[in-house]
Design a protein around this motif. Sequence first.
Motif, PDB file in Angstrom:
ATOM      1  N   VAL A   1       0.839  -1.203   0.000  1.00  0.00           N
ATOM      2  CA  VAL A   1       0.000   0.000   0.000  1.00  0.00           C
ATOM      3  C   VAL A   1       0.870   1.248   0.000  1.00  0.00           C
ATOM      4  CG1 VAL A   1      -1.743   1.307   1.264  1.00  0.00           C
ATOM      5  CG2 VAL A   1      -1.916  -1.182   1.125  1.00  0.00           C
ATOM      6  N   GLU A   2       1.948   1.216   0.768  1.00  0.00           N
ATOM      7  CA  GLU A   2       2.852   2.360   0.824  1.00  0.00           C
ATOM      8  C   GLU A   2       3.448   2.658  -0.545  1.00  0.00           C
ATOM      9  OE1 GLU A   2       5.537   3.750   4.433  1.00  0.00           O
ATOM     10  OE2 GLU A   2       6.431   2.058   3.377  1.00  0.00           O
ATOM     11  N   ALA A   3       3.735   1.619  -1.315  1.00  0.00           N
ATOM     12  CA  ALA A   3       4.313   1.816  -2.647  1.00  0.00           C
ATOM     13  C   ALA A   3       3.292   2.399  -3.629  1.00  0.00           C
ATOM     14  CB  ALA A   3       4.841   0.485  -3.182  1.00  0.00           C
ATOM     15  N   GLU A   4       2.018   2.055  -3.443  1.00  0.00           N
ATOM     16  CA  GLU A   4       0.987   2.487  -4.399  1.00  0.00           C
ATOM     17  C   GLU A   4       0.273   3.761  -3.989  1.00  0.00           C
ATOM     18  OE1 GLU A   4       0.830   1.203  -7.231  1.00  0.00           O
ATOM     19  OE2 GLU A   4       2.058  -0.575  -6.852  1.00  0.00           O
ATOM     20  N   ASP A   5       0.325   4.106  -2.718  1.00  0.00           N
ATOM     21  CA  ASP A   5      -0.366   5.300  -2.220  1.00  0.00           C
ATOM     22  C   ASP A   5       0.656   6.381  -1.903  1.00  0.00           C
ATOM     23  OD1 ASP A   5      -2.474   6.907  -1.315  1.00  0.00           O
ATOM     24  OD2 ASP A   5      -2.288   6.165   0.736  1.00  0.00           O
ATOM     25  N   ALA A   6       1.451   6.704  -2.898  1.00  0.00           N
ATOM     26  CA  ALA A   6       2.588   7.599  -2.672  1.00  0.00           C
ATOM     27  C   ALA A   6       2.214   9.078  -2.720  1.00  0.00           C
ATOM     28  CB  ALA A   6       3.681   7.324  -3.711  1.00  0.00           C
ATOM     29  N   VAL A   7       1.022   9.422  -3.211  1.00  0.00           N
ATOM     30  CA  VAL A   7       0.646  10.830  -3.360  1.00  0.00           C
ATOM     31  C   VAL A   7      -0.021  11.354  -2.088  1.00  0.00           C
ATOM     32  CG1 VAL A   7      -0.668  12.495  -4.691  1.00  0.00           C
ATOM     33  CG2 VAL A   7       0.421  10.567  -5.847  1.00  0.00           C
ATOM     34  N   GLU A   8      -1.238  10.857  -1.789  1.00  0.00           N
ATOM     35  CA  GLU A   8      -1.944  11.310  -0.583  1.00  0.00           C
ATOM     36  C   GLU A   8      -1.359  10.657   0.667  1.00  0.00           C
ATOM     37  OE1 GLU A   8      -3.974  13.611  -0.422  1.00  0.00           O
ATOM     38  OE2 GLU A   8      -4.823  13.904  -2.416  1.00  0.00           O
ATOM     39  N   GLY A   9      -1.141   9.356   0.604  1.00  0.00           N
ATOM     40  CA  GLY A   9      -0.512   8.652   1.708  1.00  0.00           C
ATOM     41  C   GLY A   9      -1.420   8.301   2.876  1.00  0.00           C
ATOM     42  N   VAL A  10      -2.711   8.605   2.782  1.00  0.00           N
ATOM     43  CA  VAL A  10      -3.614   8.342   3.898  1.00  0.00           C
ATOM     44  C   VAL A  10      -3.777   6.846   4.133  1.00  0.00           C
ATOM     45  CG1 VAL A  10      -5.990   8.543   4.726  1.00  0.00           C
ATOM     46  CG2 VAL A  10      -4.868  10.511   3.693  1.00  0.00           C
ATOM     47  N   PHE A  11      -4.022   6.093   3.062  1.00  0.00           N
ATOM     48  CA  PHE A  11      -4.235   4.662   3.232  1.00  0.00           C
ATOM     49  C   PHE A  11      -2.935   3.939   3.552  1.00  0.00           C
ATOM     50  CE2 PHE A  11      -8.056   5.917   0.892  1.00  0.00           C
ATOM     51  CZ  PHE A  11      -9.024   5.357   1.719  1.00  0.00           C
ATOM     52  N   ALA A  12      -1.823   4.469   3.088  1.00  0.00           N
ATOM     53  CA  ALA A  12      -0.533   3.915   3.492  1.00  0.00           C
ATOM     54  C   ALA A  12      -0.347   4.096   4.999  1.00  0.00           C
ATOM     55  CB  ALA A  12       0.599   4.586   2.732  1.00  0.00           C
ATOM     56  N   ALA A  13      -0.726   5.277   5.504  1.00  0.00           N
ATOM     57  CA  ALA A  13      -0.615   5.531   6.937  1.00  0.00           C
ATOM     58  C   ALA A  13      -1.583   4.662   7.729  1.00  0.00           C
ATOM     59  CB  ALA A  13      -0.872   7.009   7.228  1.00  0.00           C
ATOM     60  N   LEU A  14      -2.782   4.441   7.193  1.00  0.00           N
ATOM     61  CA  LEU A  14      -3.742   3.566   7.857  1.00  0.00           C
ATOM     62  C   LEU A  14      -3.230   2.134   7.916  1.00  0.00           C
ATOM     63  CD1 LEU A  14      -7.150   4.816   6.416  1.00  0.00           C
ATOM     64  CD2 LEU A  14      -6.501   4.769   8.830  1.00  0.00           C
ATOM     65  N   ALA A  15      -2.618   1.673   6.820  1.00  0.00           N
ATOM     66  CA  ALA A  15      -2.060   0.321   6.800  1.00  0.00           C
ATOM     67  C   ALA A  15      -0.925   0.203   7.814  1.00  0.00           C
ATOM     68  CB  ALA A  15      -1.571  -0.024   5.400  1.00  0.00           C
ATOM     69  N   ARG A  16      -0.106   1.245   7.907  1.00  0.00           N
ATOM     70  CA  ARG A  16       0.977   1.239   8.898  1.00  0.00           C
ATOM     71  C   ARG A  16       0.399   1.218  10.317  1.00  0.00           C
ATOM     72  NH1 ARG A  16       6.386   2.774   9.427  1.00  0.00           N
ATOM     73  NH2 ARG A  16       6.520   3.375   7.230  1.00  0.00           N
ATOM     74  N   LEU A  17      -0.642   2.013  10.553  1.00  0.00           N
ATOM     75  CA  LEU A  17      -1.258   2.055  11.872  1.00  0.00           C
ATOM     76  C   LEU A  17      -1.873   0.706  12.229  1.00  0.00           C
ATOM     77  CD1 LEU A  17      -2.147   3.551  14.406  1.00  0.00           C
ATOM     78  CD2 LEU A  17      -4.126   4.415  13.123  1.00  0.00           C
ATOM     79  N   ALA A  18      -2.576   0.099  11.273  1.00  0.00           N
ATOM     80  CA  ALA A  18      -3.170  -1.220  11.524  1.00  0.00           C
ATOM     81  C   ALA A  18      -2.089  -2.243  11.846  1.00  0.00           C
ATOM     82  CB  ALA A  18      -3.985  -1.669  10.313  1.00  0.00           C
ATOM     83  N   ARG A  19      -1.023  -2.244  11.061  1.00  0.00           N
ATOM     84  CA  ARG A  19       0.104  -3.161  11.289  1.00  0.00           C
ATOM     85  C   ARG A  19       0.708  -2.935  12.679  1.00  0.00           C
ATOM     86  NH1 ARG A  19       5.638  -2.910   7.586  1.00  0.00           N
ATOM     87  NH2 ARG A  19       6.862  -4.466   8.756  1.00  0.00           N
ATOM     88  N   THR A  20       0.910  -1.674  13.036  1.00  0.00           N
ATOM     89  CA  THR A  20       1.520  -1.333  14.322  1.00  0.00           C
ATOM     90  C   THR A  20       0.616  -1.707  15.483  1.00  0.00           C
ATOM     91  OG1 THR A  20       2.720   0.512  13.304  1.00  0.00           O
ATOM     92  CG2 THR A  20       2.486   0.551  15.695  1.00  0.00           C
TER      93      THR A  20
END
Length: 269
Positions: free
Chosen positions: A233-252
């Motif tokens: 997700v981090e690789a594909e959501d490089a512009v807004e980054g909201v869902f990358a951050a959500l995925a990181r938060l869920a993982r954490t």
Amino acid sequence: MDDATAREMESEPATDDGESGSASDDVESAPDDVTSAAAGGPAGDDADAARARAAVYGLLAAAFDGDHDVLATALGDGALADLAARFPVDAGDEALERPDLDAEGLRIGYDNLFVVPGPHYVPPFASAWADDPSESFESDSPYHDAGAAGELLGDPAAAAARSHGAVGFEPERGDGIPDHLAAELEFMRALCEREAALLADAGDAAAELAAVRERQRETVGRLGWLDAFHEAVEAEDAVEGVFAALARLARTFVAWDAQSGIAAPDSSN
């Protein structure tokens, strides 16, 4: 988990994830409450911690199910950013400070990542991240290599469905896919809510409580694929980054809950 506990879980009403105000209050207190409970606090504190963990899981489940109104509210009132900031590692709190994003903008980003197969698609279910295919199959899809894992409703989905069915749980999130991230997060919310109810009960519920917590450990154990999912997700959501951050938060949060949130088998109640 015995039949009585299963019936209780099946009959308990689901928490309304749309009640973002109360959810935000619980989400903000979750890390502190759970840390105290994991150290063996009094039963009342444990119940509060379990309810706080349930609120976090419910909010994350809504976000990964495409409940964009709930997500927009949580971004706007700072609940997600506040939660992420409480962890000692970078959980993406800066990218979650986005009160400017509305539900429609979130919908477009969500669909591009998790709904519509395309150049930025990242499958949000465990079967897609299995090391080996559940069975040999061929596909003309450009997103699947013959003989590789990645099928829909594979062995991880069967394992999740068995676990859900054992306690009479029927996911309302996840588009009917048992190993969808939203469905598993929703399941953890239900398990935490059941834990809170048992802890608040003055009766002797030690055996049931142990069974609920064992089911929690089993469930987070099925979420090991979140590491690879977050990186994709981090690789594909490089512009807004909201869902990358959500995925990181869920993982954490899931990793933290597995280590510190779920009470150990020999914890006193």
